[in-house]
Enzyme design. Structure first.
Site, PDB file in Angstrom:
ATOM      1  N   ASN A  10      11.756  -5.173  -6.089  1.00  0.00           N
ATOM      2  CA  ASN A  10      12.079  -4.595  -7.392  1.00  0.00           C
ATOM      3  C   ASN A  10      13.002  -3.398  -7.185  1.00  0.00           C
ATOM      4  O   ASN A  10      12.568  -2.343  -6.735  1.00  0.00           O
ATOM      5  CB  ASN A  10      10.788  -4.174  -8.099  1.00  0.00           C
ATOM      6  CG  ASN A  10      11.042  -3.555  -9.460  1.00  0.00           C
ATOM      7  OD1 ASN A  10      12.141  -3.638 -10.005  1.00  0.00           O
ATOM      8  ND2 ASN A  10      10.016  -2.925 -10.015  1.00  0.00           N
ATOM      9  N   HIS A  95       4.927  -4.213 -15.431  1.00  0.00           N
ATOM     10  CA  HIS A  95       5.020  -3.169 -14.412  1.00  0.00           C
ATOM     11  C   HIS A  95       4.508  -1.848 -14.977  1.00  0.00           C
ATOM     12  O   HIS A  95       4.697  -1.538 -16.150  1.00  0.00           O
ATOM     13  CB  HIS A  95       6.465  -3.018 -13.925  1.00  0.00           C
ATOM     14  CG  HIS A  95       6.585  -2.211 -12.676  1.00  0.00           C
ATOM     15  ND1 HIS A  95       6.552  -0.828 -12.675  1.00  0.00           N
ATOM     16  CD2 HIS A  95       6.714  -2.577 -11.375  1.00  0.00           C
ATOM     17  CE1 HIS A  95       6.662  -0.393 -11.437  1.00  0.00           C
ATOM     18  NE2 HIS A  95       6.753  -1.432 -10.629  1.00  0.00           N
ATOM     19  N   GLU A 165      -0.742  -3.561  -8.340  1.00  0.00           N
ATOM     20  CA  GLU A 165      -0.026  -2.346  -7.980  1.00  0.00           C
ATOM     21  C   GLU A 165      -0.843  -1.133  -8.407  1.00  0.00           C
ATOM     22  O   GLU A 165      -0.844  -0.763  -9.578  1.00  0.00           O
ATOM     23  CB  GLU A 165       1.363  -2.320  -8.612  1.00  0.00           C
ATOM     24  CG  GLU A 165       1.442  -2.765 -10.072  1.00  0.00           C
ATOM     25  CD  GLU A 165       2.674  -2.231 -10.770  1.00  0.00           C
ATOM     26  OE1 GLU A 165       3.667  -1.932 -10.099  1.00  0.00           O
ATOM     27  OE2 GLU A 165       2.618  -2.091 -12.000  1.00  0.00           O
TER      28      GLU A 165
END
Length: 248
Positions: A10, A95, A165
């Protein structure tokens, strides 16, 4: 079940035409094992540039975001059809930076995920807890809540890769230990098995996405439920190739 090792890069809001050419050229010339899938996500304005430069069948291109409408008066947004039109096959959704800075709720992420999958792209679905949530020992509740929102809209997970994450580790240089990541990934897989089926859960790849780099990637090598990495800053550097080869 053998799951193909997956490395996502990313780039976030970084890069130029020149630097992205350098990165893609490096991948074009790198030794990449045939059993590794690599997906890179440059800024939207450079998607077609990266697609045109890419010469590797193991490497695919992803968008970093997409809207949940096909077209219309949505200034500044990119549609899935536009992403597909320039040759990208993946999109990153959920995200933590989208959730935090752009106020994307679990519901919004779920809607985007369903729309993207229905429109024919594959999804890297990001989930994870903040430092405060980690300190409150509610990591599992948080990731299960985030997954549940998507589960209510998406039944077919064939084209979904989950990226765990831990928000407290992103861009900080901190990282969960390989053992901690394995525990969380295993819990995620068991949750998917409970909600979907054992076969589906065993086929879904679960990536670690918290400050993975060329040095710590190898420590995850023997973790059964860590199927790869979603890499941030290190994907812009030569060490990205080391991460790709960390299971060799």
């Amino acid at each position: 079940m053998a799951r193909t090792f997956f490395i996502g890069g990313n780039f976030k809001m970084n890069g130029s035409k020149a630097s992205i050419k350098e990165i893609v050229d490096r991948l074009n010339g790198a030794s990449i094992p045939s059993n590794v899938e690599v997906v890179i996500a440059p800024p939207a304005i450079y998607l077609d540039h990266a697609v045109a430069l890419n010469k590797r069948k193991e490497v695919k291109i992803s968008a970093q975001n997409a809207y949940s409408k096909a077209s219309g008066a949505y200034t500044g947004e990119n549609s899935v059809e536009q992403i597909k039109d320039v040759g990208a096959e993946w999109v990153i959704l959920g995200h933590s930076e989208r959730r935090t800075y752009f106020n994307e709720t679990d519901e919004i992420v779920a809607e985007k995920t369903k729309f993207a999958l229905d429109s024919g792209v594959k999804v890297i679905l990001c989930i994870g807890e903040t430092l405060e949530e980690k300190q409150q020992n509610i990591t599992l509740q948080v990731v299960q809540r985030q997954l549940q929102a998507v589960l209510e809209k998406v039944q077919d997970w064939t084209n979904v890769v989950v990226a765990y994450e831990p928000v407290w580790a992103i861009g900080t240089g901190l990282a969960a230990t390989a053992e901690d990541a394995q525990d969380i990934h295993h819990s995620i897989r068991e949750f998917l098995a409970e909600k979907l089926s054992r076969d589906v859960a065993d086929s879904v790849r679960i990536l670690y996405g918290g400050s993975a780099n060329g040095k710590n990637a190898v420590t995850f090598k023997d973790k059964a439920d860590v199927d790869g990495f979603l890499v941030g800053g290190a994907s812009l550097k030569p060490e990205f190739v080391d991460i790709i080869n960390s299971r060799v």
